[in-house]
Design a protein around this motif. Sequence first.
Motif, PDB file in Angstrom:
ATOM      1  N   GLU A 109      -4.976 -35.999 -37.464  1.00 14.87           N
ATOM      2  CA  GLU A 109      -4.046 -35.940 -36.336  1.00 14.87           C
ATOM      3  C   GLU A 109      -2.862 -36.877 -36.525  1.00 14.87           C
ATOM      4  OE1 GLU A 109      -7.754 -34.238 -35.533  1.00 14.87           O
ATOM      5  OE2 GLU A 109      -7.379 -36.347 -36.094  1.00 14.87           O
ATOM      6  N   LYS A 110      -3.018 -37.927 -37.310  1.00 11.11           N
ATOM      7  CA  LYS A 110      -1.960 -38.925 -37.499  1.00 11.11           C
ATOM      8  C   LYS A 110      -1.277 -38.796 -38.864  1.00 11.11           C
ATOM      9  CE  LYS A 110      -4.606 -42.114 -34.590  1.00 11.11           C
ATOM     10  NZ  LYS A 110      -5.492 -43.305 -34.592  1.00 11.11           N
ATOM     11  N   LEU A 111      -1.523 -37.691 -39.557  1.00 10.89           N
ATOM     12  CA  LEU A 111      -1.046 -37.540 -40.931  1.00 10.89           C
ATOM     13  C   LEU A 111       0.466 -37.697 -41.053  1.00 10.89           C
ATOM     14  CD1 LEU A 111      -1.733 -36.875 -43.887  1.00 10.89           C
ATOM     15  CD2 LEU A 111      -1.493 -34.456 -43.316  1.00 10.89           C
TER      16      LEU A 111
ATOM     17  N   ASN B  18      -1.365 -43.570 -44.504  1.00  9.22           N
ATOM     18  CA  ASN B  18      -1.447 -42.205 -45.041  1.00  9.22           C
ATOM     19  C   ASN B  18      -1.076 -42.161 -46.511  1.00  9.22           C
ATOM     20  OD1 ASN B  18      -2.224 -41.220 -42.529  1.00  9.22           O
ATOM     21  ND2 ASN B  18      -0.122 -40.853 -41.875  1.00  9.22           N
ATOM     22  N   HIS B  19      -0.100 -42.982 -46.899  1.00  7.63           N
ATOM     23  CA  HIS B  19       0.285 -43.026 -48.303  1.00  7.63           C
ATOM     24  C   HIS B  19      -0.864 -43.562 -49.153  1.00  7.63           C
ATOM     25  CE1 HIS B  19       2.715 -44.407 -51.891  1.00  7.63           C
ATOM     26  NE2 HIS B  19       3.114 -43.160 -51.741  1.00  7.63           N
ATOM     27  N   ALA B  20      -1.570 -44.559 -48.635  1.00  6.89           N
ATOM     28  CA  ALA B  20      -2.727 -45.087 -49.366  1.00  6.89           C
ATOM     29  C   ALA B  20      -3.843 -44.050 -49.445  1.00  6.89           C
ATOM     30  CB  ALA B  20      -3.227 -46.361 -48.675  1.00  6.89           C
TER      31      ALA B  20
ATOM     32  N   LEU C 147      -8.490 -40.475 -45.241  1.00  3.97           N
ATOM     33  CA  LEU C 147      -7.621 -40.957 -44.171  1.00  3.97           C
ATOM     34  C   LEU C 147      -8.353 -41.968 -43.300  1.00  3.97           C
ATOM     35  CD1 LEU C 147      -6.018 -37.515 -43.309  1.00  3.97           C
ATOM     36  CD2 LEU C 147      -4.728 -39.526 -44.067  1.00  3.97           C
ATOM     37  N   GLU C 148      -9.588 -41.661 -42.938  1.00  8.69           N
ATOM     38  CA  GLU C 148     -10.351 -42.565 -42.074  1.00  8.69           C
ATOM     39  C   GLU C 148     -10.611 -43.905 -42.749  1.00  8.69           C
ATOM     40  OE1 GLU C 148     -13.823 -40.376 -40.999  1.00  8.69           O
ATOM     41  OE2 GLU C 148     -12.812 -39.281 -39.374  1.00  8.69           O
ATOM     42  N   SER C 149     -10.813 -43.874 -44.068  1.00  5.76           N
ATOM     43  CA  SER C 149     -11.082 -45.138 -44.774  1.00  5.76           C
ATOM     44  C   SER C 149      -9.876 -46.059 -44.768  1.00  5.76           C
ATOM     45  CB  SER C 149     -11.517 -44.844 -46.219  1.00  5.76           C
ATOM     46  OG  SER C 149     -10.426 -44.367 -46.993  1.00  5.76           O
ATOM     47  N   HIS C 150      -8.685 -45.507 -44.471  1.00  5.84           N
ATOM     48  CA  HIS C 150      -7.472 -46.320 -44.381  1.00  5.84           C
ATOM     49  C   HIS C 150      -6.957 -46.423 -42.949  1.00  5.84           C
ATOM     50  CE1 HIS C 150      -6.858 -46.883 -48.713  1.00  5.84           C
ATOM     51  NE2 HIS C 150      -7.327 -45.655 -48.860  1.00  5.84           N
TER      52      HIS C 150
END
Length: 359
Positions: free
Chosen positions: A236-238, A247-249, A228-231
């Motif tokens: 928390e923002k999922l 999130n899809h990526a 998640l962080e890499s994108h």
Amino acid sequence: MVQMALESPTDHRQVERFCQEILPQVSRTFALSIRFLPGNLGRAVLCGYLLARIADTIEDDPVATVESKIRLLDKFLACFDDPAQADIFPQVVGTLEGETAHLHLVENTHLVFALFRSLPAKSQQTLQHWITEMVQGMQKFVKLHAQGIRIKTLEEYQEYCYYVAGTVGYLLTDLWFEHSPSVDFATYHTLRQTCAAFGEGLQTVNILKDIAWDAEHENSIYVPQDALESHGSSHEKLLDPEFLTQNHAAITSLVELAWSDLDKAAQYLMEVPRSAIPIRLFCILPLVFAYATLRDITGSTAMLKSGGNIKISRAEVKSLIMVGPFTVLSNFTIRRLIDQVRQQPFLWGNKNTSFKKVA
């Protein structure tokens, strides 16, 4: 809901009736498949699944403390060696939160252990070994994530998946070797190379389709934080609509892992001897359902929206139930069905569905 109060857990017919009737309430797919397994093999697989579901219900309780979960899982494991512990477990466990059918199963844990003690000794050893491995892994992750599961890396995700699903692949394979004359030692050794992927692939598909449900209802997030962080997102923002694209990526790594594991699971199925028809029948439906679900996951964002999830259509489920069992005598037809399911919804009678029933 199944309503049954037994005066004695030694009434084996009523014990088995309870276990058979509760199964479709906690897993419709598994209930469809287990009907193909005969005698003690079917009873052992039924028992193993229900034991795993009881442990999973305790692990998934969204409000119980870490200490409470660890204690209850320890007491659950004690039931294997001490029938008296199994008899009082429903009173010991107290009040949990979760789905009604799952809670009803936990309330009747003593009946599942009554079924366990009626199994052949070797089957009991197999179930105890692998359910213990599973539960000890659950306890490890409960301790690591005291505020709710928050997976940090893909490696951690894979370890978690091994404990809750890869162990099931080993459990089943050990039971095949015990109960099926067609599964000789060489075949058993071969199956053990991919049996973990069989369970883990199905598990990852279930996790992907239920991302929103797990986050909102079970306080569990399995999408790795580093992905998640890499994108540009985070746990928390999922489910934040403004981060839907990111999130899809971020779930790409889990989707790719699921495709890889399902292909290994297909190889696992095709390495089961064709003479072991009940085992092949048991494996085919969950596998093609998983392929169909993952196909839809790959092109959707529904599971990343509050209240959303992914379900294949009833029409496709019915088509696969009708056609799937006819493929198991031939690896060629298994591959052909899987290839079609990967590409588009499989609907019997649709002009785009070229698959023909094999006699």
